[in-house]
Design an enzyme around this catalytic site. Structure first.
Site, PDB file in Angstrom:
ATOM      1  N   ASP A 145      -0.452 -12.585  -7.384  1.00  0.00           N
ATOM      2  CA  ASP A 145      -0.593 -11.417  -6.528  1.00  0.00           C
ATOM      3  C   ASP A 145      -0.868 -10.141  -7.330  1.00  0.00           C
ATOM      4  OD1 ASP A 145      -0.617 -10.059  -4.134  1.00  0.00           O
ATOM      5  OD2 ASP A 145       1.560  -9.849  -4.008  1.00  0.00           O
ATOM      6  N   HIS A 146      -1.680  -9.271  -6.765  1.00  0.00           N
ATOM      7  CA  HIS A 146      -1.959  -7.933  -7.298  1.00  0.00           C
ATOM      8  C   HIS A 146      -2.352  -7.956  -8.780  1.00  0.00           C
ATOM      9  CE1 HIS A 146      -1.218  -5.296  -3.877  1.00  0.00           C
ATOM     10  NE2 HIS A 146      -0.300  -6.163  -3.510  1.00  0.00           N
ATOM     11  N   GLU A 179      -8.543 -13.229  -2.863  1.00  0.00           N
ATOM     12  CA  GLU A 179      -8.222 -12.144  -1.942  1.00  0.00           C
ATOM     13  C   GLU A 179      -8.492 -10.797  -2.611  1.00  0.00           C
ATOM     14  OE1 GLU A 179      -4.858 -12.048   0.928  1.00  0.00           O
ATOM     15  OE2 GLU A 179      -4.004 -10.553  -0.423  1.00  0.00           O
ATOM     16  N   LYS A 206       8.307  -1.162   2.938  1.00  0.00           N
ATOM     17  CA  LYS A 206       8.985  -2.377   2.520  1.00  0.00           C
ATOM     18  C   LYS A 206      10.206  -2.671   3.386  1.00  0.00           C
ATOM     19  CE  LYS A 206       6.258  -2.988  -1.051  1.00  0.00           C
ATOM     20  NZ  LYS A 206       5.319  -4.113  -1.109  1.00  0.00           N
ATOM     21  N   HIS A 254      -0.378  -6.919   4.016  1.00  0.00           N
ATOM     22  CA  HIS A 254       0.505  -6.741   2.871  1.00  0.00           C
ATOM     23  C   HIS A 254       1.705  -5.891   3.263  1.00  0.00           C
ATOM     24  CE1 HIS A 254      -2.275  -7.884  -0.711  1.00  0.00           C
ATOM     25  NE2 HIS A 254      -2.531  -8.620   0.346  1.00  0.00           N
TER      26      HIS A 254
END
Length: 485
Positions: free
Chosen positions: A153-154, A267, A309, A342
């Site tokens: 991820d990221h 992605e 979050k 996300h």
């Protein structure tokens, strides 16, 4: 063969697998919580074995033994999930996959059990290999035999890629946010013209004149609406995202070179920017990536409102509904990819809207919510320790929140002295306390991680049940909508 009562060890019944005359299972010492791989039959290729009776050999849960088991049981290898409705389950402790399996089983949603960013690995002290192996052992323990994915991820830099490729990841999320020009959202047209003229046109394999010819010639039919670019709209989109598109092309090139012929999901994440991605900007990005030959399976725009979050959506749901409709319309025009949500955990008001507009072409990404549910279990079982963790998190919050977009206020978090032991788990449902505990996870794990993991290992059935209950709330909204479609 029976694997019961090997040295007093307890087998996980769902893990027992017979393949080509050899039986494999995960077994546990109920006193210490330590786990081993038990192999009855052909044990060649496994390392560090010790005889355990009943014709079985016990092996430690090491990376070489994880690789050997994956070679024997192919369904333990992550694979691309492509365009299926999917959900990522980040696991910062390496203990949550059995609970994730219980939640996702039977929903029709394709899971990503290993999902961690470079930033999260740095904060937890884990490696890409540890993350994928922990997920694999958890899936094996719970008897999962369907497809699953592993998300790097990221990824921001080319050098971030190799450890995830080497570990066997199947899904790669590129984050070009460092190349997004947020100031272009408000720059005057004269400044935009200068910025667009300075874009890396050779890398983008085009020219400004060609860009204008492609986008200013006619409106684009999105089915439910028409999308027209004027000069300012095009300049703003190109100035803001042109450098990001070039970086995505670079990252895709590095990834293709390292993966070779092995298939993978790709992605693109533009959600960590200062301003929302407009429908025009989404169209610009998708059109340019398609022109450059980039193949992607999901794209994460920055939607309107706030996806903070650990809490539900903050903002005008009617505005978000219209925004999701526009982004989904662009996605449907180009085809071949999903909308990615996300900071998607706990966004219960968003899921029905996203699935409806995208017709199920959605990827949900969650991470810290599984850690928060671990803290809930801690609060239930050891209230004194949880009080100490909450006080520690309060002290760390102002420092640790720096890399997050959160709005929790410490003064709204009740002091632990004002709460009974029975009231402590309820803090995990309180907006401010939940965010304070969420963003301080790295500091808490540095200080208390061993104690938390020991407690969860001793009470793993409880943790699994709490996770299942929590993710049932998430996935029911997806699976119901998908079934309805």
């Amino acid at each position: 063969m029976s694997i019961d009562h090997l040295r007093g060890l307890e087998p996980y019944a769902a893990s027992v697998t017979e393949q080509s005359g050899t039986t494999y299972s995960l077994v546990r010492d109920p006193a210490s919580g330590q786990k081993w791989l038990a192999v009855q039959g052909d044990a060649n290729g496994f390392e560090g074995g010790q005889a355990a009776g009943e014709g079985a050999t016990l092996f430690p849960l090491t990376p070489p033994n994880a690789a050997a088991l994956r070679a024997r049981l192919p369904w333990l290898n992550p694979v691309p999930l492509e365009l299926r409705t999917s959900a990522g389950f980040g696991d910062r402790l390496g203990l949550a996959t059995p609970g994730h399996v219980q939640a996702v089983a039977g929903t029709g949603i394709a899971p990503i059990f290993a999902q961690q960013s470079v930033r999260e690995n740095a904060r937890t002290g884990r490696t890409p290999q540890e993350v994928i192996d922990d997920a694999m052992w958890g899936a094996f323990q719970a008897g999962w035999r369907e497809d699953w994915g592993a998300d790097a991820d990221h990824l921001k830099r080319p050098e971030d890629i190799a450890p995830f490729v080497q570990a066997g990841y199947s899904f790669f999320t590129v984050d070009p946010s460092d190349y997004v020009d947020n100031a272009a959202n408000a720059d005057p047209v004269a400044v935009l013209r200068e910025k667009v003229a300075a874009l890396p046109w050779a890398e983008l394999d085009t020219s400004e004149a060609d860009l204008r010819a492609r986008f200013l010639v006619r409106p684009f039919d999105l089915g439910t609406q028409s999308l027209a670019f004027d000069e300012e709209t095009l300049l703003r989109a190109a100035a803001k995202y042109g450098g990001a598109v070039a970086h995505v092309k670079r990252m895709a090139g590095h990834l293709n070179a390292q993966m070779g012929s092995k298939p993978f999901d790709f992605e693109v994440s533009i959600d960590e920017t200062d301003t929302p991605s407009t429908i025009h900007e989404h169209y610009y990005i998708a059109a340019e990536m398609r022109r450059l030959g980039i193949v992607w399976v999901s794209l994460a725009p920055r939607f309107v409102g706030r996806f903070e979050k650990g809490v539900d959506y903050i903002g005008d749901l009617a505005a978000l509904d219209a925004n999701l409709a526009g982004h989904a319309a662009v996605m449907h025009v180009f085809g071949g990819y999903k909308l990615s949500l996300h900071s998607g955990s706990d966004k219960f008001s968003v899921y029905p809207l996203a699935v409806r507009h995208a017709h199920g072409s959605v990827h949900l990404k969650t991470a810290g919510t599984s850690y928060l549910e671990a803290l809930r279990v801690w609060a239930e079982i050891d209230p004194a320790a949880f009080r100490e963790v909450l006080d520690f998190s309060r002290a760390r919050y102002e420092t640790d929140r720096a890399t997050y977009h959160v709005s929790a206020q410490l003064e709204r978090v009740p002091p632990t002295a004002d709460l009974s032991d029975g009231a402590l788990p309820g803090l995990l449902d309180q907006f401010d306390a939940r965010q304070v505990l969420h963003v301080t996870f790295g500091s808490v794990l540095d200080q208390y991680g061993d104690a938390l993991r020991a407690l969860l290992r001793a009470h793993e059935d409880r943790y699994d049940a709490v996770l299942k209950r929590h993710f049932d709330r998430h996935l029911d909204l997806f699976s119901t909508s998908v079934t309805a479609d």
